[in-house]
Design an enzyme around this catalytic site. Structure first.
Site, PDB file in Angstrom:
ATOM      1  N   LYS A  11      13.752   9.171   9.918  1.00 38.52           N
ATOM      2  CA  LYS A  11      13.866   8.582   8.481  1.00 38.52           C
ATOM      3  C   LYS A  11      14.926   7.363   8.934  1.00 38.52           C
ATOM      4  CE  LYS A  11      15.116   9.641   3.938  1.00 38.52           C
ATOM      5  NZ  LYS A  11      13.846   9.124   3.139  1.00 38.52           N
TER       6      LYS A  11
HETATM    7  N1  PPE Z   1       7.837  10.121   2.757  1.00 42.19           N
HETATM    8  C1  PPE Z   1       8.733   9.142   2.602  1.00 42.19           C
HETATM    9  C2  PPE Z   1       8.114   7.839   3.368  1.00 42.19           C
HETATM   10  C3  PPE Z   1       9.847   9.228   2.002  1.00 42.19           C
HETATM   11  O1  PPE Z   1      10.822   8.290   2.223  1.00 42.19           O
HETATM   12  C4  PPE Z   1      10.358  10.564   1.577  1.00 42.19           C
HETATM   13  C5  PPE Z   1      11.691  10.785   1.032  1.00 42.19           C
HETATM   14  C6  PPE Z   1       9.193  11.836   1.735  1.00 42.19           C
HETATM   15  C7  PPE Z   1       7.898  11.253   2.509  1.00 42.19           C
HETATM   16  C8  PPE Z   1       9.722  13.064   1.235  1.00 42.19           C
HETATM   17  O2  PPE Z   1      10.755  13.608   2.045  1.00 42.19           O
HETATM   18  P1  PPE Z   1      11.733  14.964   1.423  1.00 42.19           P
HETATM   19  O3  PPE Z   1      12.594  13.977   0.781  1.00 42.19           O
HETATM   20  O4  PPE Z   1      12.329  15.415   2.721  1.00 42.19           O
HETATM   21  O5  PPE Z   1      11.303  15.631   0.764  1.00 42.19           O
HETATM   22  N2  PPE Z   1      12.121   9.645   0.228  1.00 42.19           N
HETATM   23  C9  PPE Z   1      13.403   9.379   0.160  1.00 42.19           C
HETATM   24  C10 PPE Z   1      13.969   8.106  -0.449  1.00 42.19           C
HETATM   25  C11 PPE Z   1      13.566   7.634  -1.519  1.00 42.19           C
HETATM   26  C12 PPE Z   1      14.100   6.021  -1.988  1.00 42.19           C
HETATM   27  O6  PPE Z   1      13.575   5.289  -2.639  1.00 42.19           O
HETATM   28  O7  PPE Z   1      15.009   5.624  -1.357  1.00 42.19           O
HETATM   29  C13 PPE Z   1      13.892  10.465  -1.237  1.00 42.19           C
HETATM   30  O8  PPE Z   1      13.033  10.947  -1.882  1.00 42.19           O
HETATM   31  O9  PPE Z   1      15.063  10.770  -1.002  1.00 42.19           O
END
Ligand code: PPE
Length: 303
Positions: free
Chosen positions: A157
């Protein structure tokens, strides 16, 4: 954004307005940072952080993938998180730990810059709107493809990776949709700009495998919830036409939680309203987040 009082920065709690960096930091120029998005919720036993260890472990893995050594241990970052929530007196909040190459040399390959670490906390409501969370969102297949694992690393990330998401998310919104759905380089469904993606057809739930998507912590939690409810869930590649004819679709993420999807590319999915599996998952997940489901108590870290 809704400001809070304090930000934890390089080992200290500083006033929100003072958590600043120099314009010459490496992370700003090249996106050489890693971050997390975490939520803390109100529960009957006080504020609880959802899966804090898993998020901090992913932060460490992301750092490793960027050749970055975090100057703080997992325990130190946990303690910092508690201090921050306490100092801000927020019953529920979104947390954003970030580590990035700081000020020193510029140039893509500068290696000796210090690593700065900060954690922010602030109130953040429904990511795709209250209406979206209740009635479902409208997606558009993006003209931007989710990056290949030999270009960048989907398992990290990392800040710079998000230019891909920004382009896709911005394009979809400019065209009047709520969010983008990105395909992978082979043309199969990958994920949203900030969410993992699921479809339901004939009672079976499918989500793309971890080839080009972020290993979402909400994704893993939802898969566990589905299995505990004896609903079959498989990690499998599928093309966009499988979404058009799905009975249900939903997205998951820390910010988005579980958000129903009612349309892709102006085609209604199922009946165009959140389906029974989506509603069930949303409900169990919400109960887990707020400490109302004993089965998932170990997902909550109490402040
Ligand atoms: N894919 C991506 C590309 C992504 O950024 C997130 C989280 C997820 C999947 C889901 O991951 P998880 O949060 O571990 O379930 N995106 C984060 C950032 C959003 C933003 O705009 O900044 C979040 O949900 O916190």
């Amino acid at each position: 954004m809704q400001e809070a009082n304090k930000i934890w920065m390089n080992g200290e709690l500083v006033d929100w307005a003072d958590a600043t960096v120099h314009v010459g930091v490496h992370g700003l120029h090249y996106g050489s940072g890693v971050f997390e998005g975490i939520r803390a919720y109100e529960t009957p036993k006080g504020t609880a952080v959802f899966r804090l260890s898993e998020h901090l472990e992913r932060l460490e893995r992301s750092a490793k993938l960027l050749y970055m050594e975090l100057p703080y241990s997992q325990e130190e970052l946990k303690a910092a998180t508690w201090d921050l929530i306490g100092a801000n007196e927020l019953p529920s909040c979104y947390l954003r730990p970030i580590a990035f190459y700081g000020y020193g040399q510029l140039g893509v390959s500068a290696r000796d810059n210090p690593v700065d670490v900060a954690i922010m906390a602030w109130p953040w409501g429904a990511y795709l709107g209250e209406d979206g969370a209740r009635k479902g969102v409208r997606l558009k297949t993006s003209s931007f493809v989710r990056f290949h694992h030999n270009s960048l690393m989907p398992l990290a990330k990392a800040s710079g990776h998000y230019v891909n998401s920004i382009l896709a998310g911005y394009e979809a919104r400019r065209n009047g949709y709520d969010e983008a759905l990105l395909l992978d380089v082979h043309g199969y469904v990958a994920e949203g700009s900030g969410e993992n993606f699921f479809i339901v057809r004939d009672g079976v739930v499918k989500t793309p495998p971890l080839n080009s998507v972020l290993p979402g912590i909400t994704r893993a939690a939802v898969m566990k919830i589905l299995r505990d409810a004896s609903i079959e869930v498989v990690e499998q590649t599928f093309p966009r036409d499988a979404v058009y004819i799905a009975d249900e679709a939903f997205m998951t993420g820390t910010a988005a939680e579980v958000t129903p999807v009612r349309e892709l590319d102006d085609r209604m999915i199922g009946a165009g309203v959140p389906g029974p599996v989506t509603i069930k998952v949303q409900e169990v997940f919400r109960n887990a987040l707020h400490g109302r489901d004993a089965r998932y108590r170990d997902w909550l870290h109490y402040v």
